[in-house]
Each structure stands twice: as structure tokens, then as C-alpha cells.
Design a protein around this motif. Structure first.
Motif, PDB file in Angstrom:
ATOM      1  N   ASP A   1      -8.034  10.146   1.450  1.00  0.00           N
ATOM      2  CA  ASP A   1      -6.826  10.167   2.284  1.00  0.00           C
ATOM      3  C   ASP A   1      -6.029  11.458   2.143  1.00  0.00           C
ATOM      4  O   ASP A   1      -5.059  11.674   2.894  1.00  0.00           O
TER       5      ASP A   1
ATOM      6  N   ILE B   1      -2.939  12.827   4.654  1.00  0.00           N
ATOM      7  CA  ILE B   1      -1.562  12.924   4.163  1.00  0.00           C
ATOM      8  C   ILE B   1      -1.097  14.381   4.169  1.00  0.00           C
ATOM      9  O   ILE B   1       0.041  14.685   4.541  1.00  0.00           O
TER      10      ILE B   1
ATOM     11  N   VAL C   1      -2.541   8.590  -3.864  1.00  0.00           N
ATOM     12  CA  VAL C   1      -3.234   8.904  -2.619  1.00  0.00           C
ATOM     13  C   VAL C   1      -4.733   9.004  -2.924  1.00  0.00           C
ATOM     14  O   VAL C   1      -5.151   9.793  -3.773  1.00  0.00           O
TER      15      VAL C   1
ATOM     16  N   HIS D   1       0.804   5.625   4.470  1.00  0.00           N
ATOM     17  CA  HIS D   1       0.447   5.785   3.063  1.00  0.00           C
ATOM     18  C   HIS D   1       0.158   4.430   2.427  1.00  0.00           C
ATOM     19  O   HIS D   1       0.965   3.498   2.527  1.00  0.00           O
TER      20      HIS D   1
ATOM     21  N   VAL E   1       4.713  11.271  -3.644  1.00  0.00           N
ATOM     22  CA  VAL E   1       3.819  10.429  -2.841  1.00  0.00           C
ATOM     23  C   VAL E   1       2.640  10.127  -3.757  1.00  0.00           C
ATOM     24  O   VAL E   1       1.779  10.979  -3.984  1.00  0.00           O
TER      25      VAL E   1
END
Length: 359
Positions: A195, A199, A191, A174, A188
Motif C-alpha cells: 500500500d 499512500i 502501512v 488507510h 500514518v
């Protein structure tokens, strides 16, 4: 000394549970912060069998433009420094200073140090205080995934779910950031659009994208308690998941799997998982025994009240099963569980911290 900021309609930080809280007031387009309603005097901690100690939710001093927020923070802290109780640790928190002197006095003290007056409180509305799970668009080109981490507990569990190892792998690939939520979950963050598939695949491979839980579990939280905390009187984060397993059976039978109910547990009365404004709460008294509280608001803006003392798992299920079933049958449209137990006469409303112990 705890501070939180909330942007309505989300109260995912439980902004009135802290010494100092800022409730953002937005412009007509709901895009820019104009200023804040300033809240003071919240706090969760208390002591069993000591009625002079109690949880309290913060009260509004008034509204200030956003460029005055730091100055207000400083002056509130200075008033507490000068007038807070330094002789009794159980009476030292800002919440007790607020109740000792009153809000009018506090407003005068802070305004005298600021050199200007607060404006009247601005209207706002909170709708809930849970996290927004799953993928959410952030700034253009960036995305956030909020992951359900039960009670914030990260380990390679013996049931075969290697959460710790999976998060380590995620951290290696990440390129954005990680953020912890006030409900003990993980975001998270940042992003990139390109991506997201990578992920998402990694999360799916380790089962970390699974949000197919009951709304009760998704709105649960527990403190660390045993064996980590020396103050714990009972289990909390290690026990609440198995208790919810049992409560989920009752929830499913009542047809309430998708109905969010805020449920929290702590191993002692210090309130680290903010139990006292939850709709259902358990506070540890001894190994395997808890005080049961009902009636907090779903948005986190009302304290609950004790319903049963020193109950075991068997007694918890025996007490809650008929109430949950009654709620399923008799509730008004869109009525939350915490509101229902008051409207049905099951529990009295707690209007302020000082009447928390009145049953």
C-alpha cells in the motif's frame, strides 16, 4: 499527572519534562527492553513574576527491571498523594514535592512501599528529541510515515492547502492506524508494503509529503493559545509559522538551513509546548510580547534561561540575528545552538529548576 516513556537515543517525548518518566535500557543487540531508569519530578508550568514557581526536569530514582515498572508507577503516585501540597495549587505538582523533601527521602519512601531497592542508574545517551519524518520501516511488512503538521494545526487553510480534507481522504483509504506524536505531528502507521505507493501518491497529491522545510521549522512547536485557550496571553500556534518565515531568512543567510535548532512558543507560562527545555523559546506575556529564553539542550535534558523580557517581533529579530550569525561562524564541530550560547557566554546554564530564575 503526566507520564512518558523514551527509548534512547530518541527523546522524542521529552521524557524528563513530566512527573514520571521511564528511560528504557536495552540489551546488547538493542532489540529488547531490559528495564528502565525511573525519572521523577519533571514539569513545565510556572507563573510570571512568581519566583516560587518554576519548570523542573525529572531526576533519576534508579533502575528497575521492566516487570517492576507498573508497581513503581503506583508507589510514586501514592507518595505524591500522601505528601503533595494540597493547600496551594501553585505548589501542588510532584516537582515541588521532590524539591521539598529531596531525592534521598523520595527513594526511601518509594522503596518502603515497593519492598525492594532501586538499582543504580544505567548509562544511556539521547541524541535529539525531534520526530523521524518520512517513511520508516516498522515491523516486517509494515511502514510508518511521519507527517509534518505545523504546530499540530489541522484545517482547510485559506492559502489553498486543504489539510483537513486531505486527512479525511487519507483516513478513508488507510487500513492501518494513526498516531499523534509528542511534537504535535502525525504518524500514518502500519502501512502495508503493497500500500506504500498508493499512500505516497495520495500524500504527494495534497502536498502532505513535503518535508523540504528548514531544520528550524521541522523542530518547532507551539501550543494552541488564542483563540482556543482561555489562559493565553499572546498568540502562539497561529503566529510562530510567520515568525519562523522571518527567522528562516536569517538562518539561510548564515548557512544553517540544515542545522536543527529546537524552537518553541507558548501563549502563557504554563508551558504546554514544553518551551523551557528548548534551545530557543518564546513565552507570551501580552498580545505581541514574549519572554525570550535561550540555552536548553538539543536533546531536551537541560532547562533554558530567560535572555530578554517582553520582546516584540522587531526586537526578537534584532536580538537573535547576531547570535545566530555568531553561532554559524564560531561554533565547534557538531555543537548545538543551546550549548553554544552557554560556551560563548551569552547565557548562564540552568543547573536545576530552583535556579531557573537566576540570571
Amino acid at each position: 499527572y503526566k507520564i512518558a516513556i523514551a527509548i534512547p537515543p530518541e527523546n522524542d517525548v521529552d521524557v524528563v519534562a513530566y512527573d514520571l518518566g521511564f528511560i528504557a535500557i536495552l540489551d546488547a543487540e538493542q532489540q529488547n527492553i531490559l528495564g528502565y531508569n525511573v525519572m521523577i519530578g519533571g514539569g513545565m508550568g510556572m507563573t510570571h513574576n512568581n519566583r516560587k514557581t518554576y519548570p523542573r526536569l525529572a531526576t533519576c530514582l534508579g533502575y528497575v527491571p521492566k516487570d517492576k515498572a507498573i508497581a513503581v508507577s503506583e508507589k510514586v503516585m501514592l507518595v505524591q498523594r500522601d505528601h503533595g501540597d494540597r493547600t496551594n495549587r501553585k505548589h501542588a505538582r510532584l516537582k515541588y514535592t521532590v524539591d521539598d523533601y529531596g531525592m534521598d527521602w523520595w527513594r526511601q519512601q518509594v522503596e518502603a512501599r515497593l519492598g525492594f531497592a532501586f538499582e543504580a542508574e544505567r548509562p544511556y545517551k539521547f541524541t535529539h528529541n525531534g520526530d523521524r519524518y518520512g517513511w520508516v520501516k516498522s515491523t516486517p511488512g509494515l511502514n510508518n510515515f511521519t507527517m509534518f503538521v505545523q504546530n499540530g494545526r489541522v484545517a482547510n487553510f485559506p492559502d489553498g492547502k486543504p489539510v483537513k480534507a486531505a486527512l479525511a481522504e487519507l483516513a478513508r483509504v488507510h487500513t492501518g492506524n494513526f498516531r499523534l506524536t509528542c511534537n504535535a505531528h502525525l504518524i500514518v502507521a502500519d502501512v502495508k508494503d503493497e500500500d506504500v505507493p498508493k499512500i505516497s501518491a495520495l500524500l504527494a497529491r495534497h502536498g502532505l509529503d513535503n518535508l523540504d522545510y528548514s531544520a528550524l521549522r521541522l523542530h518547532s512547536m507551539a501550543c494552541a493559545a488564542l483563540p482556543t485557550c482561555g489562559l493565553a496571553m499572546a498568540e502562539s500556534e497561529r503566529y510562530l509559522p510567520s515568525l519562523i518565515d522571518l527567522l528562516d531568512k536569517i538562518i539561510d543567510e548564515a548557512g544553517l538551513r540544515q542545522n536543527a535548532i529546537v524552537i518553541r512558543m507558548t501563549g502563557c507560562p504554563n508551558g504546554c509546548a514544553r518551551p523551557y527545555n528548548a534551545e530557543i523559546a518564546f513565552v507570551g506575556k501580552a498580545p505581541g510580547a514574549y519572554n525570550l529564553y535561550l540555552g536548553g539542550s538539543h536533546s531536551g535534558e537541560r532547562l533554558n534561561k530567560i535572555y530578554r523580557e517582553t520582546v516584540t517581533e522587531e526586537q526578537i529579530l534584532e536580538v537573535l540575528a547576531p547570535i545566530i550569525k555568531q553561532y554559524a561562524v564560531e561554533r565547534m564541530e557538531d555543537e548545538h545552538f543551546g550549548d553554544f550560547v552557554m560556551s560563548a557566554g551569552i547565557i548562564k546554564e540552568t543547573r536545576e529548576g530552583k535556579d531557573f530564575h537566576e540570571v
